[in-house]
Design an enzyme around this catalytic site. Sequence first.
Site, PDB file in Angstrom:
ATOM      1  N   SER A 191      80.130  18.555  54.008  1.00 20.49           N
ATOM      2  CA  SER A 191      78.940  18.491  54.863  1.00 20.49           C
ATOM      3  C   SER A 191      77.722  18.698  53.978  1.00 20.49           C
ATOM      4  CB  SER A 191      79.002  19.586  55.932  1.00 20.49           C
ATOM      5  OG  SER A 191      77.753  19.742  56.584  1.00 20.49           O
ATOM      6  N   TYR A 209      80.539  28.368  58.683  1.00 18.96           N
ATOM      7  CA  TYR A 209      80.813  26.949  58.433  1.00 18.96           C
ATOM      8  C   TYR A 209      80.285  26.551  57.059  1.00 18.96           C
ATOM      9  CZ  TYR A 209      80.632  21.864  59.085  1.00 18.96           C
ATOM     10  OH  TYR A 209      80.780  20.506  58.938  1.00 18.96           O
ATOM     11  N   LYS A 269      82.347  25.205  53.626  1.00 17.55           N
ATOM     12  CA  LYS A 269      82.037  23.939  52.954  1.00 17.55           C
ATOM     13  C   LYS A 269      81.608  24.173  51.507  1.00 17.55           C
ATOM     14  CE  LYS A 269      82.970  21.379  56.496  1.00 17.55           C
ATOM     15  NZ  LYS A 269      84.158  20.481  56.491  1.00 17.55           N
ATOM     16  N   SER A 314      80.077  12.788  67.010  1.00 18.55           N
ATOM     17  CA  SER A 314      81.476  13.233  67.067  1.00 18.55           C
ATOM     18  C   SER A 314      81.571  14.379  68.068  1.00 18.55           C
ATOM     19  CB  SER A 314      81.957  13.696  65.685  1.00 18.55           C
ATOM     20  OG  SER A 314      81.360  14.936  65.352  1.00 18.55           O
TER      21      SER A 314
END
Length: 288
Positions: free
Chosen positions: A139, A152, A156, A188
């Site tokens: 990401s 998160y 990553k 998404s």
Amino acid sequence: MSWELLWALLLACALLYVGLQLVRFARADGDLTLLWAEWQGRRPEISNLKEKDILVLPLDLTDRGSHEVATKKVLQHFGQIDILVNNGGRSQRSLFEDTNLDVYKAIMELNFLGTISLTKCVLPHMIERKQGKIVTVSSILGLAAAPLASGYAASKHALHGFFNSLRCELVMHPEISITNICPGPVQSNIVHNAFTEEVSKKLENTGSQEYKMKTSRCVRLMLVAMANDLKEVWIAEQPYLSVCYIWQYAPTWAWWITSKLGRRRIENFKNGLDADSSYFRPLRKKTD
């Protein structure tokens, strides 16, 4: 023709060229190397698949004991694994001060350790066969930072560190390529399944998908990256793409921008709105 006129023409041409490049960059949805590869590099070939070319297996990245079994089933069916695309994971929408540590453990188990486990099962086969591609969907938060996604972003960043190091370790196996894909916002269900303050708690306001890059365009650029064995690519529309460059080349400015925009993102979240409802919205272009 006088020298003064010649210099004026050269200057005009130079300014026109710079202007055209600025317009192209303003409309760009990928880093310069990626877009050059799309224009001049190898084109991805997509053939019609037959039933024997498809095998769907259930896989839980957190159940690391099942990864070797799944790998063997794929090898039994196809006889080889050409490409491993690591694309499993969950996002996050919660402030660190409110978030249970179990959430961070779950994020790292899924996004980081699960991905490494599956890679460890597949890599020996590629080394033995002397051929293969390992593609990991990270990401832009693996490069930068944003509030409400500390776990998160950490997962990553961890993936970047791991696969960049693995690429160095595979220097004796140049036939095996490692590609890190860094998408920005893409249409998404990742936000619908995001972690919140508690592992079992669901996100209430998931917001709109209309401003995000179309999934088909993201996939197209991913295929270009794979076909050309690019090491790292950024896939994002403006202004997210510009933020990637700022983070790389002017990190102090990037922190200033992030702090200003981050305040708005946190306020939206605390008011029960979609965290991204006005984050960069004035600069976004709509997708058809």
